[in-house]
Write an enzyme that holds these catalytic residues in place. Structure first.
Site, PDB file in Angstrom:
ATOM      1  N   TRP A  21       9.705  43.463  22.547  1.00  0.00           N
ATOM      2  CA  TRP A  21      11.076  43.720  22.979  1.00  0.00           C
ATOM      3  C   TRP A  21      11.068  44.880  23.978  1.00  0.00           C
ATOM      4  O   TRP A  21      10.436  45.910  23.712  1.00  0.00           O
ATOM      5  CB  TRP A  21      11.943  44.074  21.769  1.00  0.00           C
ATOM      6  CG  TRP A  21      13.403  44.119  22.095  1.00  0.00           C
ATOM      7  CD1 TRP A  21      14.152  45.243  22.326  1.00  0.00           C
ATOM      8  CD2 TRP A  21      14.276  43.007  22.236  1.00  0.00           C
ATOM      9  NE1 TRP A  21      15.447  44.877  22.611  1.00  0.00           N
ATOM     10  CE2 TRP A  21      15.554  43.507  22.561  1.00  0.00           C
ATOM     11  CE3 TRP A  21      14.111  41.615  22.133  1.00  0.00           C
ATOM     12  CZ2 TRP A  21      16.662  42.677  22.782  1.00  0.00           C
ATOM     13  CZ3 TRP A  21      15.213  40.793  22.343  1.00  0.00           C
ATOM     14  CH2 TRP A  21      16.475  41.337  22.664  1.00  0.00           C
ATOM     15  N   HIS A  51       9.174  46.000  14.777  1.00  0.00           N
ATOM     16  CA  HIS A  51       9.740  44.683  15.115  1.00  0.00           C
ATOM     17  C   HIS A  51       8.826  43.947  16.085  1.00  0.00           C
ATOM     18  O   HIS A  51       9.238  43.513  17.153  1.00  0.00           O
ATOM     19  CB  HIS A  51      11.160  44.849  15.652  1.00  0.00           C
ATOM     20  CG  HIS A  51      12.065  45.464  14.625  1.00  0.00           C
ATOM     21  ND1 HIS A  51      12.937  44.727  13.857  1.00  0.00           N
ATOM     22  CD2 HIS A  51      12.156  46.750  14.189  1.00  0.00           C
ATOM     23  CE1 HIS A  51      13.558  45.537  13.008  1.00  0.00           C
ATOM     24  NE2 HIS A  51      13.098  46.769  13.189  1.00  0.00           N
ATOM     25  N   HIS A  55       8.403  39.003  12.595  1.00  0.00           N
ATOM     26  CA  HIS A  55       8.743  40.192  11.799  1.00  0.00           C
ATOM     27  C   HIS A  55      10.074  39.999  11.093  1.00  0.00           C
ATOM     28  O   HIS A  55      10.801  39.047  11.370  1.00  0.00           O
ATOM     29  CB  HIS A  55       8.805  41.434  12.697  1.00  0.00           C
ATOM     30  CG  HIS A  55       9.972  41.424  13.634  1.00  0.00           C
ATOM     31  ND1 HIS A  55       9.935  40.781  14.857  1.00  0.00           N
ATOM     32  CD2 HIS A  55      11.220  41.943  13.519  1.00  0.00           C
ATOM     33  CE1 HIS A  55      11.100  40.926  15.454  1.00  0.00           C
ATOM     34  NE2 HIS A  55      11.915  41.620  14.663  1.00  0.00           N
ATOM     35  N   ASP A  57      13.815  41.900   9.684  1.00  0.00           N
ATOM     36  CA  ASP A  57      14.774  42.998   9.808  1.00  0.00           C
ATOM     37  C   ASP A  57      15.407  43.239   8.439  1.00  0.00           C
ATOM     38  O   ASP A  57      15.889  42.301   7.801  1.00  0.00           O
ATOM     39  CB  ASP A  57      15.925  42.625  10.753  1.00  0.00           C
ATOM     40  CG  ASP A  57      15.502  42.513  12.208  1.00  0.00           C
ATOM     41  OD1 ASP A  57      14.312  42.648  12.513  1.00  0.00           O
ATOM     42  OD2 ASP A  57      16.407  42.279  13.035  1.00  0.00           O
ATOM     43  N   HIS A  61      18.047  48.342   9.438  1.00  0.00           N
ATOM     44  CA  HIS A  61      17.757  48.289  10.877  1.00  0.00           C
ATOM     45  C   HIS A  61      19.011  48.635  11.698  1.00  0.00           C
ATOM     46  O   HIS A  61      18.927  49.238  12.751  1.00  0.00           O
ATOM     47  CB  HIS A  61      17.261  46.877  11.217  1.00  0.00           C
ATOM     48  CG  HIS A  61      16.881  46.644  12.637  1.00  0.00           C
ATOM     49  ND1 HIS A  61      16.250  47.577  13.435  1.00  0.00           N
ATOM     50  CD2 HIS A  61      17.029  45.531  13.411  1.00  0.00           C
ATOM     51  CE1 HIS A  61      16.036  47.052  14.632  1.00  0.00           C
ATOM     52  NE2 HIS A  61      16.500  45.825  14.654  1.00  0.00           N
ATOM     53  N   HIS A 165      23.542  41.216  14.544  1.00  0.00           N
ATOM     54  CA  HIS A 165      22.703  41.810  13.499  1.00  0.00           C
ATOM     55  C   HIS A 165      23.569  42.319  12.342  1.00  0.00           C
ATOM     56  O   HIS A 165      23.278  42.077  11.168  1.00  0.00           O
ATOM     57  CB  HIS A 165      21.873  42.973  14.056  1.00  0.00           C
ATOM     58  CG  HIS A 165      20.570  42.562  14.667  1.00  0.00           C
ATOM     59  ND1 HIS A 165      20.433  42.287  16.002  1.00  0.00           N
ATOM     60  CD2 HIS A 165      19.340  42.386  14.126  1.00  0.00           C
ATOM     61  CE1 HIS A 165      19.168  41.959  16.246  1.00  0.00           C
ATOM     62  NE2 HIS A 165      18.480  42.013  15.130  1.00  0.00           N
ATOM     63  N   GLU A 177      12.475  37.139  12.585  1.00  0.00           N
ATOM     64  CA  GLU A 177      12.493  36.932  14.036  1.00  0.00           C
ATOM     65  C   GLU A 177      11.066  36.686  14.523  1.00  0.00           C
ATOM     66  O   GLU A 177      10.100  37.107  13.884  1.00  0.00           O
ATOM     67  CB  GLU A 177      13.093  38.168  14.732  1.00  0.00           C
ATOM     68  CG  GLU A 177      14.569  38.331  14.396  1.00  0.00           C
ATOM     69  CD  GLU A 177      15.170  39.662  14.844  1.00  0.00           C
ATOM     70  OE1 GLU A 177      16.365  39.700  15.150  1.00  0.00           O
ATOM     71  OE2 GLU A 177      14.437  40.680  14.860  1.00  0.00           O
TER      72      GLU A 177
HETATM   73 ZN   LIG Z   1      13.897  42.764  14.452  1.00  0.00          ZN
END
Ligand SMILES: [Zn+2]
Length: 213
Positions: A21, A51, A55, A57, A61, A165, A177
């Site tokens: 990311w 992340h 992975h 969350d 997070h 989220h 994710e």
């Molecule tokens: Zn994530």
């Protein structure tokens, strides 16, 4: 009938320099001891964001004073799951989801065009298929156990992923994710996906596998 035991790995390989990311830490994996260089054992040093790759969350997070990854109920991501194929090339919307009779307690993995497209390149793909905010609230209200997506966020890169989220995590929907579902057909599966038990962690890399149920 003998139960099928063929497990399909739906996690992406963790590699030095792999896609991440934008703004998150780079993935660095290198040997600090190496038998090929005369050491008695090989040991790698790993450095990456929480992340990275496939992975999970945790609610922590995005929401203060909520559950951390070490507090995840194990059955959130271990048990029967459904892989739902999404035709929409832009986002996952309520109208399409309504056809699939999603119920409270379901474990749902969304297979979108991301699986075939996004993992073929090490460049970050900005226009991946994401979950719309409305669909996120809808899934949260239903109370599914977990939601999995096939690129690095449930939310849009361009619009920001804050609301989606929170819509899921505030309802204790655990998020997976970075799946690769390209080898998987829609249907019912046994899912096993577990994050590392990182104390007070906001998220963690995970291994995820499926077997036809
Ligand atoms: Zn994530």
């Amino acid at each position: 009938m003998v139960k099928s035991t063929k497990w399909i790995d739906i996690s992406v390989p963790l590699k030095d320099g792999m896609v991440h990311w934008p703004g998150d830490p780079e993935i660095k994996i290198h040997n600090i001891k190496d038998m090929r260089k005369g050491d008695r054992a090989t040991v790698a040093h790993l450095s990456m964001g929480s992340h990275t790759g496939t992975h999970m969350d945790a609610p922590a997070h995005f929401i203060l004073n909520t559950k951390t990854i070490d507090q995840m109920p194990l059955d959130s991501t271990v048990g029967l799951a459904r892989v739902i194929e999404i035709k929409d090339p832009e986002s996952i919307k309520i109208e399409e989801l309504k056809k699939h009779k999603i119920k409270k307690g379901d474990r749902i993995l969304f297979k979108t065009k991301n699986s075939a497209l996004c993992w073929n390149t090490n460049d970050f793909v900005k226009d991946f298929v994401y979950i719309s905010d409305d669909a996120g609230h809808w899934l949260g209200e239903i109370g599914v156990k977990c939601v999995g997506v096939d690129y690095l966020s449930v939310g849009s890169f361009r619009k920001g992923g804050h609301e989606i989220h929170k819509a899921l995590l505030s309802k204790n929907v655990w998020i997976i994710e970075g799946l690769n579902l390209s080898k998987v057909k829609p249907g019912k599966y046994d899912l096993a996906c577990l994050p590392l038990r990182i104390m007070n962690g906001d998220g963690s890399p995970a291994r995820a596998i499926l077997r036809k149920a």
